[in-house]
Design a protein around this motif. Structure first.
Motif, PDB file in Angstrom:
ATOM      1  N   UNK A  70      32.236  26.365  33.807  1.00 48.06           N
ATOM      2  CA  UNK A  70      32.617  25.119  34.477  1.00 48.06           C
ATOM      3  C   UNK A  70      31.762  24.983  35.739  1.00 48.06           C
ATOM      4  N   UNK A  71      32.116  24.020  36.569  1.00 48.78           N
ATOM      5  CA  UNK A  71      31.376  23.820  37.825  1.00 48.78           C
ATOM      6  C   UNK A  71      31.952  24.645  38.972  1.00 48.78           C
ATOM      7  N   UNK A  72      33.006  25.421  38.714  1.00 48.98           N
ATOM      8  CA  UNK A  72      33.580  26.233  39.787  1.00 48.98           C
ATOM      9  C   UNK A  72      35.084  26.336  39.624  1.00 48.98           C
ATOM     10  N   UNK A  73      35.715  26.970  40.596  1.00 51.00           N
ATOM     11  CA  UNK A  73      37.148  27.241  40.466  1.00 51.00           C
ATOM     12  C   UNK A  73      38.004  25.970  40.571  1.00 51.00           C
ATOM     13  N   UNK A  74      37.557  24.992  41.330  1.00 51.43           N
ATOM     14  CA  UNK A  74      38.335  23.750  41.427  1.00 51.43           C
ATOM     15  C   UNK A  74      38.448  23.116  40.044  1.00 51.43           C
ATOM     16  N   UNK A  75      37.327  23.038  39.347  1.00 54.49           N
ATOM     17  CA  UNK A  75      37.369  22.473  37.996  1.00 54.49           C
ATOM     18  C   UNK A  75      38.171  23.366  37.052  1.00 54.49           C
ATOM     19  N   UNK A  76      37.975  24.673  37.135  1.00 57.86           N
ATOM     20  CA  UNK A  76      38.707  25.581  36.244  1.00 57.86           C
ATOM     21  C   UNK A  76      40.213  25.454  36.450  1.00 57.86           C
ATOM     22  N   UNK A 199      41.012  31.514  36.375  1.00 57.83           N
ATOM     23  CA  UNK A 199      39.920  30.749  36.995  1.00 57.83           C
ATOM     24  C   UNK A 199      39.105  31.651  37.913  1.00 57.83           C
ATOM     25  N   UNK A 200      37.774  31.542  37.811  1.00 59.63           N
ATOM     26  CA  UNK A 200      36.883  32.265  38.738  1.00 59.63           C
ATOM     27  C   UNK A 200      35.704  31.369  39.112  1.00 59.63           C
ATOM     28  N   UNK A 201      35.033  31.726  40.203  1.00 65.95           N
ATOM     29  CA  UNK A 201      33.852  30.979  40.622  1.00 65.95           C
ATOM     30  C   UNK A 201      32.789  31.962  41.090  1.00 65.95           C
ATOM     31  N   UNK A 202      31.516  31.571  40.928  1.00 66.60           N
ATOM     32  CA  UNK A 202      30.415  32.492  41.239  1.00 66.60           C
ATOM     33  C   UNK A 202      30.227  32.697  42.742  1.00 66.60           C
ATOM     34  N   UNK A 203      30.385  31.621  43.522  1.00 64.25           N
ATOM     35  CA  UNK A 203      29.924  31.711  44.922  1.00 64.25           C
ATOM     36  C   UNK A 203      30.830  32.512  45.844  1.00 64.25           C
ATOM     37  N   UNK A 204      32.001  32.956  45.351  1.00 58.52           N
ATOM     38  CA  UNK A 204      32.827  33.844  46.173  1.00 58.52           C
ATOM     39  C   UNK A 204      32.524  35.302  45.833  1.00 58.52           C
ATOM     40  N   UNK A 205      31.616  35.503  44.871  1.00 54.35           N
ATOM     41  CA  UNK A 205      31.288  36.858  44.427  1.00 54.35           C
ATOM     42  C   UNK A 205      29.770  37.053  44.384  1.00 54.35           C
ATOM     43  N   UNK A 206      29.075  36.495  45.393  1.00 49.32           N
ATOM     44  CA  UNK A 206      27.637  36.710  45.582  1.00 49.32           C
ATOM     45  C   UNK A 206      26.768  36.029  44.517  1.00 49.32           C
ATOM     46  N   UNK A 207      27.339  35.023  43.848  1.00 52.54           N
ATOM     47  CA  UNK A 207      26.567  34.181  42.945  1.00 52.54           C
ATOM     48  C   UNK A 207      26.335  32.819  43.608  1.00 52.54           C
ATOM     49  N   UNK A 208      25.729  31.891  42.854  1.00 54.26           N
ATOM     50  CA  UNK A 208      25.422  30.566  43.419  1.00 54.26           C
ATOM     51  C   UNK A 208      26.630  29.623  43.420  1.00 54.26           C
ATOM     52  N   UNK A 209      26.543  28.561  44.187  1.00 55.28           N
ATOM     53  CA  UNK A 209      27.596  27.543  44.231  1.00 55.28           C
ATOM     54  C   UNK A 209      27.480  26.594  43.036  1.00 55.28           C
ATOM     55  N   UNK A 210      28.610  26.003  42.666  1.00 52.39           N
ATOM     56  CA  UNK A 210      28.579  24.983  41.616  1.00 52.39           C
ATOM     57  C   UNK A 210      28.677  25.519  40.205  1.00 52.39           C
ATOM     58  N   UNK A 211      29.102  26.762  40.053  1.00 51.85           N
ATOM     59  CA  UNK A 211      29.286  27.300  38.703  1.00 51.85           C
ATOM     60  C   UNK A 211      30.472  28.273  38.720  1.00 51.85           C
ATOM     61  N   UNK A 212      31.268  28.203  37.675  1.00 49.29           N
ATOM     62  CA  UNK A 212      32.433  29.082  37.565  1.00 49.29           C
ATOM     63  C   UNK A 212      32.811  29.201  36.109  1.00 49.29           C
ATOM     64  N   UNK A 213      33.990  29.739  35.877  1.00 46.75           N
ATOM     65  CA  UNK A 213      34.432  29.901  34.492  1.00 46.75           C
ATOM     66  C   UNK A 213      35.941  29.781  34.402  1.00 46.75           C
ATOM     67  N   UNK A 214      36.378  29.384  33.218  1.00 49.92           N
ATOM     68  CA  UNK A 214      37.791  29.476  32.864  1.00 49.92           C
ATOM     69  C   UNK A 214      37.869  30.449  31.696  1.00 49.92           C
ATOM     70  N   UNK A 215      38.784  31.407  31.808  1.00 49.66           N
ATOM     71  CA  UNK A 215      38.921  32.441  30.790  1.00 49.66           C
ATOM     72  C   UNK A 215      40.281  32.264  30.125  1.00 49.66           C
ATOM     73  N   UNK A 216      40.307  32.313  28.799  1.00 50.97           N
ATOM     74  CA  UNK A 216      41.571  32.164  28.065  1.00 50.97           C
ATOM     75  C   UNK A 216      41.777  33.386  27.200  1.00 50.97           C
ATOM     76  N   UNK A 217      42.862  34.114  27.465  1.00 52.62           N
ATOM     77  CA  UNK A 217      43.156  35.307  26.664  1.00 52.62           C
ATOM     78  C   UNK A 217      43.441  34.891  25.222  1.00 52.62           C
TER      79      UNK A 217
END
Ligand code: PLP
Length: 387
Positions: A70-76, A199-217
């Motif tokens: 996704x585009x980040x945690x807000x979207x996730x 929900x997770x986002x890259x930029x809070x973990x030393x990655x770039x802004x504007x990208x994240x993920x939604x994970x579904x078990x």
């Protein structure tokens, strides 16, 4: 100009050099569209996308098929909450969350309320901890979804997700968790936590802004989330649109560092925040820490010096990059909803300062920051109580 000492790792983190390097080919020669698999350039992009998905999945104990970008945690957060609740409307109309959640969660729940859902917002104890008995009592036969964050972005307090998951599943409700602040700071295992959506986002973990993920078990197939966007088959039709191959490459490279960096990063940040707190307490015995000090993200401090406005303090500390209250709200006149949930009044909340230590914080940074605080406190409160 001297570089400011960065103590705002909950707002964002600097880009890891490894993440930057991983992005460069995708800015240059690897510009293929991963959906254009009729030629080699597109196929390489598609392969890189799936390799990145594998790496991001393993950072949270998931499989490749359980991750969408996704585009980040807000979207996730929005996709998880709106998508799951709308999809499950036929089964129930009740959603439960907590007063200290991120705005992305609370505002998505408010949208559900406008759509006719009932939303219960659980209070927390004065230390920020959620009483699971309260959660249990709030879940009814119509509850389809519960959303509880992992680690709080303002006060660092952790929720007992495994305990919450057990209570949700007993009543047939799904559990979503915004684990944005936990990624890279705490071990994350989707299976062990029993969380259904993460929900997770890259930029809070030393990655770039504007990208994240939604994970579904268990994958997205079973959930049939109602998508937020329409327009293509990417990301299992749950999140259409050409993938951000550049950002995703950086996100995966940042996640690939987690197994080797998490333990030393967490131990150092924990030690630094404890040492820093002890230094401040020595010059301000009346200092108040917001949120439980034990059940907390390593490296987070949120505190106040009673009667001393955060703005006034920060003006005396231009060499430190800090946040007053929540970063998302500075610039707005509203006191933090998280601090209000702990029972702080507006005046007390105005004194709150958030300090976040991270991977690039050196012991010298901590020493200099503590010395700056000591000087500012002596100037601003010459008669303050000393320990
Ligand atoms: C930063 C943050 C978000 C928002 O993430 P973006 O990727 O910036 O949209 C959501 N939840 C929490 C807990 C956060 O700390």
């Amino acid at each position: 100009m001297h570089r400011a000492i960065y103590l705002d790792h909950h707002a964002t983190t600097p880009l890891a050099p490894e993440a930057r390097a991983a992005m460069l080919p995708f800015l240059d020669e690897e510009y293929g569209n991963p959906s254009s698999t009729g030629h080699e350039l597109g196929r390489r992009a598609a392969r890189a996308l799936e390799e990145a998905r594998e790496v991001v999945a393993s950072a949270v104990g998931a499989r490749r098929g359980e991750v969408i970008f996704t585009s980040g945690a807000t979207e996730s957060d929005n996709l998880a909450i709106l998508g799951a609740a709308r999809a499950l409307r036929g089964r129930g109309d009740h959603v439960v969350t907590c007063a200290t959640e991120h705005r992305a969660v609370l505002d998505a729940c408010a949208q559900l309320e406008r759509e006719g859902f009932r939303v219960t917002v659980l209070p927390v104890e004065s230390n920020g901890v959620l009483d699971l008995e309260r959660l249990e009592r709030a879940i009814d036969d119509h509850t389809v979804l519960v959303s509880l964050m992992h680690g709080n972005n303002e006060i660092g307090v952790l929720h007992d997700l495994a305990g919450a998951a057990e209570r949700c599943h007993r009543r047939g409700a799904l559990l979503h968790s915004d684990a944005t602040q936990a990624l890279g700071r705490l071990p994350l295992d989707l299976q062990a936590l029993g969380v259904d959506l993460l929900s997770i986002t890259a930029h809070k973990a030393y990655g770039p802004k504007g990208v994240g993920a939604l994970v579904a078990r268990g994958g997205f197939e079973a959930l049939q989330l109602a998508p937020l966007f329409h327009g293509g088959g990417q990301e299992g039709r749950v999140r259409p649109g050409t993938q951000n191959t550049i950002g995703i490459a950086g996100f995966a490279a940042a996640c690939a560092l987690i197994p080797s960096r998490l333990a030393p990063d967490a131990a150092r940040a924990q030690r630094q925040s404890r040492e820093f707190l002890a230094r401040l307490r020595a010059v301000a015995a009346d200092l108040v820490v917001h949120g439980d000090l034990e059940r907390r993200l390593p490296g987070n401090l949120n505190l106040r010096f009673p009667g001393l406005a955060a703005r006034a303090l920060m003006e005396r500390l231009p060499e430190l990059a800090l946040s007053a209250g929540a970063a998302c709200h500075s610039g707005s006149a509203h006191p933090s909803h998280v601090l209000a949930a702990l029972g702080l009044d507006a005046e007390q909340a105005r004194c709150a300062v958030r300090i976040g230590f991270g991977r690039t914080t050196t012991d010298d940074d901590v020493e200099r920051a503590a010395a700056s605080f000591e000087r500012a406190l002596r100037e601003l409160r010459p008669r303050a109580t000393r320990a």
